[in-house]
Enzyme design. Structure first.
Site, PDB file in Angstrom:
ATOM      1  N   HIS A 330       0.738  -1.158  -0.102  1.00  0.00           N
ATOM      2  CA  HIS A 330      -0.045  -0.088   0.207  1.00  0.00           C
ATOM      3  C   HIS A 330       0.980   0.789  -0.132  1.00  0.00           C
ATOM      4  O   HIS A 330       0.191   2.382   0.290  1.00  0.00           O
ATOM      5  CB  HIS A 330      -1.344  -0.343   1.230  1.00  0.00           C
ATOM      6  CG  HIS A 330      -2.030  -1.557   1.108  1.00  0.00           C
ATOM      7  ND1 HIS A 330      -2.919  -1.002   0.984  1.00  0.00           N
ATOM      8  CD2 HIS A 330      -2.272  -2.384   2.006  1.00  0.00           C
ATOM      9  CE1 HIS A 330      -3.883  -1.944   1.152  1.00  0.00           C
ATOM     10  NE2 HIS A 330      -3.912  -2.645   1.067  1.00  0.00           N
ATOM     11  N   LYS A 508      -7.652  13.940   5.487  1.00  0.00           N
ATOM     12  CA  LYS A 508      -7.199  12.159   4.830  1.00  0.00           C
ATOM     13  C   LYS A 508      -6.061  12.542   6.490  1.00  0.00           C
ATOM     14  O   LYS A 508      -5.916  13.713   5.948  1.00  0.00           O
ATOM     15  CB  LYS A 508      -6.515  12.266   3.861  1.00  0.00           C
ATOM     16  CG  LYS A 508      -5.569  13.932   3.455  1.00  0.00           C
ATOM     17  CD  LYS A 508      -4.901  13.760   2.451  1.00  0.00           C
ATOM     18  CE  LYS A 508      -5.965  14.169   0.735  1.00  0.00           C
ATOM     19  NZ  LYS A 508      -6.688  12.272   0.449  1.00  0.00           N
ATOM     20  N   ARG A 509      -5.543  11.583   6.415  1.00  0.00           N
ATOM     21  CA  ARG A 509      -4.068  11.748   7.478  1.00  0.00           C
ATOM     22  C   ARG A 509      -3.146  12.378   6.833  1.00  0.00           C
ATOM     23  O   ARG A 509      -3.224  13.226   5.613  1.00  0.00           O
ATOM     24  CB  ARG A 509      -3.940  10.186   7.389  1.00  0.00           C
ATOM     25  CG  ARG A 509      -4.414   9.250   7.943  1.00  0.00           C
ATOM     26  CD  ARG A 509      -4.020   9.523   9.607  1.00  0.00           C
ATOM     27  NE  ARG A 509      -3.621   9.780  10.383  1.00  0.00           N
ATOM     28  CZ  ARG A 509      -3.589   8.592  11.490  1.00  0.00           C
ATOM     29  NH1 ARG A 509      -3.615   7.720  11.339  1.00  0.00           N
ATOM     30  NH2 ARG A 509      -1.779   9.186  12.364  1.00  0.00           N
ATOM     31  N   LYS A 514       1.038  14.395   1.609  1.00  0.00           N
ATOM     32  CA  LYS A 514      -0.158  14.554   1.393  1.00  0.00           C
ATOM     33  C   LYS A 514       0.448  16.210   0.318  1.00  0.00           C
ATOM     34  O   LYS A 514      -0.745  16.556  -0.091  1.00  0.00           O
ATOM     35  CB  LYS A 514      -1.208  13.721   2.510  1.00  0.00           C
ATOM     36  CG  LYS A 514      -1.422  12.786   2.097  1.00  0.00           C
ATOM     37  CD  LYS A 514      -2.138  11.646   2.790  1.00  0.00           C
ATOM     38  CE  LYS A 514      -2.031  10.385   3.712  1.00  0.00           C
ATOM     39  NZ  LYS A 514      -2.653   9.595   2.836  1.00  0.00           N
ATOM     40  N   THR A 616      -8.359   6.889  -1.642  1.00  0.00           N
ATOM     41  CA  THR A 616      -9.769   6.282  -1.741  1.00  0.00           C
ATOM     42  C   THR A 616     -10.411   7.193  -1.430  1.00  0.00           C
ATOM     43  O   THR A 616     -12.044   6.605  -1.909  1.00  0.00           O
ATOM     44  CB  THR A 616      -9.941   4.659  -0.901  1.00  0.00           C
ATOM     45  OG1 THR A 616      -9.463   5.696   0.685  1.00  0.00           O
ATOM     46  CG2 THR A 616      -9.756   3.622  -1.252  1.00  0.00           C
ATOM     47  N   LYS A 620     -14.712   8.151  -3.171  1.00  0.00           N
ATOM     48  CA  LYS A 620     -16.681   8.536  -2.292  1.00  0.00           C
ATOM     49  C   LYS A 620     -16.616   9.861  -2.933  1.00  0.00           C
ATOM     50  O   LYS A 620     -17.500  10.281  -3.039  1.00  0.00           O
ATOM     51  CB  LYS A 620     -15.309   8.932  -0.630  1.00  0.00           C
ATOM     52  CG  LYS A 620     -15.244   7.120  -0.675  1.00  0.00           C
ATOM     53  CD  LYS A 620     -14.488   7.791   0.652  1.00  0.00           C
ATOM     54  CE  LYS A 620     -14.105   6.089   1.595  1.00  0.00           C
ATOM     55  NZ  LYS A 620     -12.750   5.937   2.139  1.00  0.00           N
TER      56      LYS A 620
HETATM   57  C1  26Q Z   1       4.137   0.078  10.055  1.00  0.00           C
HETATM   58  C2  26Q Z   1       4.621  -0.594  11.509  1.00  0.00           C
HETATM   59  C3  26Q Z   1       4.713   0.153  11.950  1.00  0.00           C
HETATM   60  C4  26Q Z   1       3.850   0.964  12.567  1.00  0.00           C
HETATM   61  C5  26Q Z   1       2.607   1.294  12.040  1.00  0.00           C
HETATM   62  C6  26Q Z   1       3.077   1.097  10.391  1.00  0.00           C
HETATM   63  C7  26Q Z   1       1.634   1.403   9.460  1.00  0.00           C
HETATM   64  C8  26Q Z   1       0.623   1.129   9.667  1.00  0.00           C
HETATM   65  C9  26Q Z   1      -0.065   1.935   9.226  1.00  0.00           C
HETATM   66  C10 26Q Z   1       2.807   1.259   8.108  1.00  0.00           C
HETATM   67  C11 26Q Z   1       1.765   2.330   7.102  1.00  0.00           C
HETATM   68  C12 26Q Z   1       0.169   2.255   7.524  1.00  0.00           C
HETATM   69  C13 26Q Z   1      -1.129   2.419   6.317  1.00  0.00           C
HETATM   70  C14 26Q Z   1      -0.433   2.504   5.162  1.00  0.00           C
HETATM   71  C15 26Q Z   1      -1.961   3.061   4.113  1.00  0.00           C
HETATM   72  O1  26Q Z   1      -2.989   3.408   4.565  1.00  0.00           O
HETATM   73  N1  26Q Z   1      -1.634   3.309   3.080  1.00  0.00           N
HETATM   74  C16 26Q Z   1      -2.367   3.961   2.220  1.00  0.00           C
HETATM   75  O2  26Q Z   1      -3.558   3.093   1.281  1.00  0.00           O
HETATM   76  C17 26Q Z   1      -4.813   3.317   0.981  1.00  0.00           C
HETATM   77  C18 26Q Z   1      -5.430   1.737   0.356  1.00  0.00           C
HETATM   78  O3  26Q Z   1      -4.581   1.238   0.142  1.00  0.00           O
HETATM   79  C19 26Q Z   1      -4.738   3.375  -0.384  1.00  0.00           C
HETATM   80  O4  26Q Z   1      -4.884   4.280  -0.568  1.00  0.00           O
HETATM   81  C20 26Q Z   1      -3.330   5.313   0.067  1.00  0.00           C
HETATM   82  O5  26Q Z   1      -2.675   5.692  -1.162  1.00  0.00           O
HETATM   83  C21 26Q Z   1      -2.241   4.618   1.030  1.00  0.00           C
HETATM   84  O6  26Q Z   1      -1.498   5.941   1.442  1.00  0.00           O
END
Ligand code: 26Q
Length: 767
Positions: A330, A508-509, A514, A616, A620
Site C-alpha cells: 500500500h 485525509k491523514r 499529501k 480512496t 468517495k
Molecule cells: C507500520 C509499522 C509500524 C507501525 C505502523 C505501520 C503502518 C501503519 C499503517 C504503516 C502504514 C500504514 C498505512 C498505510 C496506508 O494507509 N496506506 C494507504 O493505503 C490506501 C489503501 O490502499 C491507499 O489508498 C493510500 O494511498 C495509502 O497511503
C-alpha cells in the site's frame, strides 16, 4: 431480512429485561442501542451460522487494521431494515438518529484500514467467502482535539457504549507463545452483512488475556512475582492501535501484536482443518490468505512452523505457504516498508526466526544476485521481501502504483518473478458511501435509472442521458448536505460556514507527501491577494480541513498548528469574512467523513506525483458528484481516464518529471519569483502567526534549508496549483461545472469495491 415490527419490538423488550432489567419506556440511550443491536443479531443468527458451517473455499484477509466506523446504520441498511427499524422506534417515541452518539470502531489509521472494511462489506455483498482476521484493540485511533491550535490526543474508548455487534467465542481461544511469555488469544466475531442477500461473513478480532485468571493468593503474599507480571503484561498486547500511517515504528510491542494476531488466526484455521479430517498438505485447496501490507507477514514463517510441527517437511510447508499467501503493498514510502532487527526478532520468536532463516537459505539457493535478492541483510529482516519471495501474488493498489512497484521499488523481484505481480485498483463500497451518507442523492438516481446500481456501480453511467434534467435537483441536494454539514461544524467546531460558499475540502491523514501545506499556502496567498486589493473577484470559499497527525510526527503536527493559525487569522478578519472561511475540523473519522464527503464542492487530492499509492477518499467524493482538484497520482490517474481529464482539475509535475526536477530544484528561486508566496511562507517566522513552541520555524526550515529543502515540491507545484484552483473557483456554479460533477458521478463505476473484490476473487483467491 424479513421484518415484523411487533416481533422486533418484543425482541428489544426481551433483551432490555434480561440485560438491563428495564423496559422500553425507561430504557436509556445506551440500553436501547444495545437492545436494538442484539435483537437484530438474534434475527441474523441463522444466516450467520449457515456461513460459518459452510465448507466452501475461503480467503482470510489478515490485517492489523479494520477501520469499520459505526456499525448500526450500515448493518440495518444491508439487512434491508433501516427504515423499518426507524419506523418501529418512532412508533414508541424513539429516534433512530440518537445512535449517532455511538463511538466509531476506529481500529485503523486511515486508507489501509478503511479499505479492509470496504472489502469485507463488498465481499459479503458479492457472496465472496472472505473473512477478516485482526486485533481487537482496547483503544482505537486516538481522539483528536485542538488546544491553542495544537493537536492533543486522548484515548479512544470505543467500547464505552458496549459492543453488541460482537460475540466472544471462548471455545475458539488459543495460546500464543513468545520466548518470554505465553498469552491467551480470545476471538470476538463480528458479523459482516452482505447487502440484502442473506450472506453473513465474519470479522474475527483477537484479544489478548492472561493464561490463568489472576492469582490473588500469590499476589497477596507477594510471591510468584514473575508469574503475576506475565499475566499483567498479557492484556497489554492488544491494548492500543499504533497511530502511525505510512511510517514504520520499530517497537517490539508492535511485532508482538502482529505475531499474536497471525499465530492465533492460523492456529485456529489449522486446528479446524485437522478436525475436519483433512491432510494439511491440501490446505491451499480450501484456504488462501491476503496479507494487508507487511504488518501480518510474520504469518508466513508462523504457518511454516505450525505445518512442520504437524509433520510436513520444510519443502512441503514452503509449498503450502506459497500457494496460500498473497501480498498487497500500500505504500512506496521508504519509511513505511517494514523491517525488523534480526536479533530482536530471534529473541522474541526464536522458532519463527529459524523459519525466516530457512527461507533466506532457500532464496540463496536459487542462484540469484544476493545483493538484489535477500530477506535478511545486515541483521535486518525485510518483511516485504519475505512476502514477495513466498507469495503467489503481489499487488499494488492503482495502475500507477503497481507500475512503480515493478519498475522501482521491487524492480529486481519483478524481473525475476513477473508472473507474481498484478494490479488491483482500490475501490469503495457504494452502500456506506452513497446509500447511507447521501440518501437523497441515491433516491434522485433511483428515480432515473432504478436501483441496480446499488450492487453494480457501472450502471451509474445510465444517468448520462438524464444529466441535464438532474442538474437542479443535484444542486439542491448538495446544498442541503452543505447546510447540514455547516450546522454540524457550527456545533462541533464553533465556526459558522455559509452553505452558499464553495466547500473546498481536504480530508485525509496528515503527511508531508499529501501536501496539506500546498493547500494552506494557497489560502494565505488568496488572503493576502484580497487584502492587498490584487484579487477583487474571489468567489466566497470555505476551506475545510480534517486530518490526524501521528503523535510522534513533528512536522505533521506543525502543519496542523499552521493551518489552525491561518484559520484564526482569516476568520477574525472582517475584511475578508464575506469571501473566506477556514476550518480544521477536530477528530476527523469515518462518521465525520460520511457527513463531509457528500457536502463537498472540491475534492483536494494533491499529493506529490508518485507518492500516494491510490487514495480512496478521491473515489468517495467522485461518487457523490465532486470534481477532483489533483495531481496525476494514485487513482486520480484512473479517475481522469474514466471521467475525462477535462471534467477534473489537474495540475502539477508528473511522476516522470519529479525525479528530474529534484536534480536541480531550488525553492529559493521560486520564492523570489513569487513574492506573495514568499510572504505566505514567511508568516511562519515573521510574527504574523503566533507560536512560542518553535514548531512553525522548524516547518519553515524544512521548506527552505537543509539537505533536501521542500522534499515534496510544494513550492515547485504552487504556481500551477493556484492557476488551476483559481480556474475551478471561477467555474463553480455554472451549468457546465455542475455537469462535470454529474459526469464524475456517472463514471465512478470502476471504483466500486465490488469490482475490486471480484478482481481479487478471480485473479488471486480463485474463489
Ligand atoms: C507500520 C509499522 C509500524 C507501525 C505502523 C505501520 C503502518 C501503519 C499503517 C504503516 C502504514 C500504514 C498505512 C498505510 C496506508 O494507509 N496506506 C494507504 O493505503 C490506501 C489503501 O490502499 C491507499 O489508498 C493510500 O494511498 C495509502 O497511503
Amino acid at each position: 431480512m424479513k421484518f415484523d415490527r411487533a416481533t422486533f419490538l418484543a425482541d428489544v423488550e426481551r433483551v432490555l429485561h434480561a440485560d438491563y432489567a428495564c423496559e422500553l419506556k425507561s430504557a436509556g440511550r445506551r440500553e436501547l442501542y444495545n437492545a436494538v443491536s442484539k435483537a437484530v443479531m438474534e434475527e441474523a443468527y441463522d444466516d450467520w451460522s449457515k456461513e460459518k458451517k459452510s465448507r466452501r473455499r475461503r480467503c482470510g484477509y489478515f490485517s492489523a487494521e479494520f477501520l469499520m466506523g459505526r456499525a448500526i446504520y450500515s448493518n440495518l441498511l444491508n439487512l434491508g431494515i433501516l427504515e423499518e427499524v426507524g419506523d418501529a422506534l418512532a412508533s414508541v417515541g424513539e429516534d433512530l438518529n440518537q445512535f449517532e452518539e455511538v463511538e466509531d470502531a476506529a481500529l485503523g489509521n486511515g486508507g489501509l484500514g478503511r479499505l479492509a472494511a470496504c472489502y469485507l462489506e463488498s465481499a459479503a455483498s458479492k457472496d465472496i467467502a472472505l473473512d477478516g482476521y485482526g486485533i481487537r484493540y482496547r483503544y482505537g485511533l486516538f481522539r483528536q482535539t485542538f488546544e491553542n491550535g495544537f493537536q492533543h490526543e486522548e484515548g479512544d474508548d470505543w467500547l464505552k457504549w458496549g459492543d453488541p455487534w460482537s460475540v466472544r467465542v471462548e471455545r475458539d481461544a488459543v495460546l500464543v507463545r513468545f520466548a518470554d511469555q505465553t498469552v491467551r488469544a480470545v476471538p470476538y466475531d463480528m458479523p459482516i452483512f452482505g447487502y440484502k442477500n442473506g450472506v453473513v461473513n465474519t470479522l474475527r478480532l483477537w484479544q489478548s488475556e492472561p493464561v490463568q485468571a489472576f492469582d490473588f493468593a500469590s499476589f497477596n503474599e507477594m510471591r510468584g512475582e514473575v508469574k503475576a507480571n506475565e499475566n499483567f503484561n498479557a492484556t497489554k498486547i492488544t491494548d492500543v492501535l499504533y497511530p502511525n500511517d505510512n511510517t514504520m515504528v520499530g517497537k517490539i510491542l508492535r511485532l508482538r501484536q502482529q505475531y499474536f494476531m497471525v499465530s492465533a488466526s492460523l492456529q485456529d484455521i489449522v486446528k479446524k482443518y485437522k478436525a475436519a479430517g483433512r491432510d494439511l498438505r491440501t490446505l491451499p485447496e480450501k484456504w488462501c490468505f491476503q496479507l494487508n501490507d507487511t504488518h501480518p507477514v510474520i504469518a508466513i514463517p508462523e504457518l511454516m512452523r505450525l505445518l512442520q510441527g504437524e509433520g510436513l517437511t520444510f519443502e512441503e510447508a514452503f509449498d503450502v505457504c506459497h500457494r496460500c499467501f498473497n501480498f498487497t503493498n500500500h505504500t512506496i514510502m521508504a519509511e513505511a516498508l517494514e523491517k525488523w532487527d534480526a536479533l530482536a526478532l530471534s529473541d522474541l520468536l526464536p522458532d519463527v526466526y529459524e523459519q525466516i532463516v530457512a527461507c533466506q537459505q532457500r532464496l540463496q539457493g536459487e542462484g540469484l544476485d544476493p545483493n538484489a535478492f535477500y530477506i535478511i541483510r545486515d541483521n535486518v529482516v525485510h518483511m516485504a521481501n519475505l512476502a514477495i519471495y513466498v507469495s503467489s501474488h503481489v499487488n499494488g493498489v492503482a495502475e500507477i502504483h503497481t507500475n512503480i512497484l515493478k519498475t522501482q521499488t521491487f524492480k529486481n523481484w519483478y524481473e525475476r518473478y513477473p508472473e507474481k505481480f498484478v494490479n488491483i485498483t482500490n475501490g469503495i463500497t457504494p452502500r456506506r458511501w452513497m446509500l447511507l451518507n447521501n440518501p437523497q442523492m441515491a433516491r434522485l438516481i433511483d428515480s432515473k435509472i432504478g436501483t441496480l446500481w446499488h450492487t453494480r456501480l457501472p450502471e451509474l453511467k445510465k444517468i448520462r442521458p438524464f444529466i441535464d434534467e438532474m442538474l437542479p435537483e443535484f444542486v439542491r441536494i448538495k446544498q442541503e448536505n452543505k447546510k447540514k454539514l455547516a450546522a454540524y461544524i457550527a456545533e462541533h467546531e464553533g465556526v459558522q460556514l455559509s452553505p452558499d460558499f464553495i466547500f473546498d475540502v481536504q480530508v485525509k491523514r496528515l503527511h508531508e507527501y499529501k501536501r496539506q501545506m500546498l493547500n494552506a499556502l494557497s489560502v494565505l496567498w488568496y488572503y493576502f491577494g484580497i487584502k492587498d486589493g490584487e484579487i477583487t473577484d474571489f468567489p466566497p470559499t470555505a476551506f475545510i480541513f480534517g486530518a490526524k497527525a501521528a503523535p510522534g510526527y513533528y512536522m505533521a503536527k506543525a502543519i496542523i498548528k499552521f493551518i489552525n493559525e491561518i484559520a484564526r487569522l482569516v476568520n477574525s478578519d472582517p475584511a475578508v469574512s464575506d469571501r473566506m472561511k477556514v476550518v480544521f475540523v477536530q477528530n476527523y473519522n469515518v462518521s465525520y467523513a460520511e457527513k463531509i464527503v457528500c457536502a463537498a464542492d472540491i475534492s483536494e487530492q494533491i499529493s506529490l506525483a508518485g507518492m500516494e499509492a491510490s487514495g480512496t477518499s478521491n473515489m468517495k467524493f467522485m461518487l457523490c458528484g465532486t470534481v477532483t482538484l489533483g495531481t496525476l497520482d494514485g487513482a486520480n490517474v484512473e479517475i481522469c481516464e474514466e471521467a475525462g481529464r477535462e471534467n477534473n482539475y489537474i495540475f502539477g509535475a508528473t511522476v516522470e518529471e519529479v525525479a528530474a526536477i529534484k536534480q536541480y530544484y531550488c525553492p529559493r528561486e521560486i520564492l523570489e519569483q513569487n513574492p506573495r508566496l514568499k510572504r505566505a511562507l514567511e508568516t511562519l517566522v515573521d510574527g504574523t502567526l503566533s507560536d512560542d513552541s518553535g514548531m512553525l520555524r522548524k516547518l519553515y526550515e524544512s521548506m527552505t534549508t537543509g539537505y533536501e529543502p521542500d522534499r515534496y515540491l510544494v513550492l515547485y507545484d504552487f504556481a500551477d496549483y493556484v492557476r488551476v484552483k483559481t480556474q475551478l473557483l471561477h467555474d463553480f456554479g455554472s451549468d457546465e461545472f455542475n455537469k462535470k460533477c454529474l459526469v464524475n458521478m456517472a463514471s465512478v463505476g470502476k471504483f466500486s469495491a465490488d469490482r475490486s473484490v471480484t478482481d481479487y476473487a478471480k485473479l488471486i483467491w480463485k474463489l
